[in-house]
Design an enzyme around this catalytic site. Structure first.
Site, PDB file in Angstrom:
ATOM      1  N   CYS A   6      84.668  73.866-113.927  1.00  0.00           N
ATOM      2  CA  CYS A   6      85.290  73.661-112.596  1.00  0.00           C
ATOM      3  C   CYS A   6      86.160  74.639-112.241  1.00  0.00           C
ATOM      4  O   CYS A   6      87.322  74.925-112.723  1.00  0.00           O
ATOM      5  CB  CYS A   6      85.895  72.240-112.759  1.00  0.00           C
ATOM      6  SG  CYS A   6      86.647  71.917-111.156  1.00  0.00           S
TER       7      CYS A   6
ATOM      8  N   CYS B 125      89.818  73.019-111.651  1.00  0.00           N
ATOM      9  CA  CYS B 125      90.642  72.626-112.564  1.00  0.00           C
ATOM     10  C   CYS B 125      90.366  73.287-113.907  1.00  0.00           C
ATOM     11  O   CYS B 125      91.233  73.030-114.991  1.00  0.00           O
ATOM     12  CB  CYS B 125      90.862  70.974-112.986  1.00  0.00           C
ATOM     13  SG  CYS B 125      89.578  70.483-113.669  1.00  0.00           S
TER      14      CYS B 125
ATOM     15  N   CYS C 252      82.844  67.508-111.654  1.00  0.00           N
ATOM     16  CA  CYS C 252      83.860  67.781-112.704  1.00  0.00           C
ATOM     17  C   CYS C 252      84.176  66.353-113.199  1.00  0.00           C
ATOM     18  O   CYS C 252      84.611  65.678-112.374  1.00  0.00           O
ATOM     19  CB  CYS C 252      84.594  68.552-112.490  1.00  0.00           C
ATOM     20  SG  CYS C 252      86.124  68.707-113.639  1.00  0.00           S
TER      21      CYS C 252
ATOM     22  N   CYS D 165      88.385  66.173-112.675  1.00  0.00           N
ATOM     23  CA  CYS D 165      89.305  66.288-111.651  1.00  0.00           C
ATOM     24  C   CYS D 165      88.640  65.636-110.505  1.00  0.00           C
ATOM     25  O   CYS D 165      89.211  65.249-109.324  1.00  0.00           O
ATOM     26  CB  CYS D 165      89.782  67.427-111.067  1.00  0.00           C
ATOM     27  SG  CYS D 165      88.618  68.807-110.332  1.00  0.00           S
TER      28      CYS D 165
ATOM     29  N   ASP E 256      79.198  99.693-115.962  1.00  0.00           N
ATOM     30  CA  ASP E 256      79.118  98.873-117.300  1.00  0.00           C
ATOM     31  C   ASP E 256      77.702  98.077-117.112  1.00  0.00           C
ATOM     32  O   ASP E 256      77.534  97.169-116.237  1.00  0.00           O
ATOM     33  CB  ASP E 256      80.094  97.720-117.009  1.00  0.00           C
ATOM     34  CG  ASP E 256      80.136  96.763-118.221  1.00  0.00           C
ATOM     35  OD1 ASP E 256      79.240  96.747-118.996  1.00  0.00           O
ATOM     36  OD2 ASP E 256      81.307  96.094-118.423  1.00  0.00           O
TER      37      ASP E 256
END
Length: 412
Positions: A201, A204, A217, A220, A338
């Site tokens: 999430c 949170c 979520c 929360c 990368d």
């Protein structure tokens, strides 16, 4: 600043003229379009130039990890129904390139601007947009771009309290988190194929639950908002529940999603979905993407895929096996140096395709394909790969600078 019909001060006019001259010199020297160097020179001479150029325009900003160049084209096409448009159609999407594009659109009513994710908050401050389209956020250019959660936070802070109408994809939790700080959001159910950057999430850090197309979520209560626009099969559903057919020359589900978001943006400016979607049919290819070209007596379809989410969408477009596939990967500055992202791409989706590998980092890609149990051949260049391909249209998938190399080689 005065809101008269000519917002440009003498200094701004000088900056525009100088920028155009430098861009023209760059083009003459064969160094590309010149839009970036021209914009840099112009902004050096007048640091407020972007704001001045934007102040007489109704501005739309488009930002995302994937699909922003195409969506910018679709929105620009739709808004032409309501007036002249200036746009950075070739994808120069940082402040210098954007300034250059706007300097070329003196009679425009609308500015439709693609913006690199890292620069969105700053460009929004300068251009006072009427509308901002947020499509998706996923990992990209690991050495340059911030981690996705940080980008979402950057958007959230930068757009907090914005007067713009935010048109946002409610299927991407990172986009929802970023847009939720804005008072005026239009939610679009555009779908999300790549989910690997949104299992925790953003609010949170809790584990995201994903039943079906929904998400929330459990810790929360942060959850998917209810959309007012949606992609449903081959149709756009508008806020009144009407279904409008999507007719595109561009392939794939991702472009239908882009068209859905574009229709929602066009509606902010009073262009009805039917008109917007009809106009989007004009777009055949975007900066060479999706073009089918003739090369060595073969048909090659050129497909751009810059990061794991983009490769996943692209695999869903290609002709079924045994269509031959050429893959090209570079790791130059514009790609990100990368290449560890290759390990996030599910190359088992290419099983059954004859695969040919080229590009600066062909050996990195070869190792990845070997681990995925794919049959492939490493080639020196495009010419050799095409000669080795069995019959059928060849699908050529490349990341950013590899794609530019291919376009130059095939004369596109």
């Amino acid at each position: 600043m005065a809101g008269n019909s000519d917002p440009l001060t003498p200094r701004a006019k000088l900056a525009v003229t100088a920028g155009k001259a430098v861009a023209a010199a760059s083009r003459a020297a064969g160094r590309g379009s010149g839009s970036v160097i021209g914009g840099r020179v112009a902004l050096k001479l007048d640091p407020d130039l972007l704001a001045r150029l934007a102040q007489n325009l109704d501005v739309v900003l488009v930002s995302a990890t994937n699909g922003k160049t195409t969506t910018t084209r679709l929105i620009a096409e739709a808004l032409r129904a309501a007036g002249p448009v200036v746009s950075n159609a070739l994808g120069a999407n940082m402040p210098a390139g954007i300034t250059s594009a706007l300097a070329g659109g003196s009679d425009a009513k609308f500015g439709v601007i693609e913006v690199d994710e890292k620069y969105l908050a700053g460009v929004a401050r300068d251009t006072d947009p009427k509308c901002i389209a947020l499509l998706n956020l996923s990992r990209d250019q690991l050495d340059r771009a911030a981690e996705t959660r940080m980008l979402a936070e950057n958007w959230r802070e930068g757009l907090a309290g914005s007067k713009a109408v935010i048109v946002a994809n409610c299927d991407d939790p990172l986009v929802v988190w970023a847009a939720s700080s804005s008072p005026n959001v239009v939610w679009v159910a555009a779908g999300q194929m790549w989910k690997d950057d949104a299992w925790s999430c953003p609010s949170c850090g809790g584990v995201m639950q994903r039943p079906g197309d929904d998400w929330f979520c459990g810790e929360c209560g942060f959850r998917r908002p209810t959309p007012t626009w949606a992609l449903s099969g081959d149709h756009v559903l508008d806020p009144h529940g009407s279904a409008w057919p999507i007719h595109l020359q561009l392939p794939g589900r991702a472009n239908k999603a882009n068209a859905t978001s574009s229709a929602a943006v066009a509606a902010v400016f009073g262009v009805p979905p039917q008109v917007a979607l009809e106009r989007m049919y004009q777009v055949q290819a975007v900066a060479g993407r999706y073009d089918v070209v003739q090369f060595q007596n073969r048909d090659l379809r050129l497909l751009l895929a810059k990061n794991p989410a983009g490769w996943l969408e692209t695999f869903s477009l290609i002709d079924p096996p045994p269509a031959p596939v050429i893959l090209s990967v570079n790791a130059r500055g514009a790609d990100g140096t990368d290449t560890s992202w290759l390990w996030d791409v599910d190359y088992t989706r290419l099983t059954g395709h004859p695969i040919f590998v080229i590009g600066d980092r062909k050996l990195d890609l070869a190792v990845r394909l070997e681990v995925a149990n794919q049959h492939f051949q490493v080639c020196d260049n495009l010419d050799q790969a095409v000669q080795m391909c069995p019959p059928g249209r060849i699908e050529v998938i490349a990341n950013y600078t590899a794609f530019q190399d291919l376009r130059r080689r095939v004369g596109n």
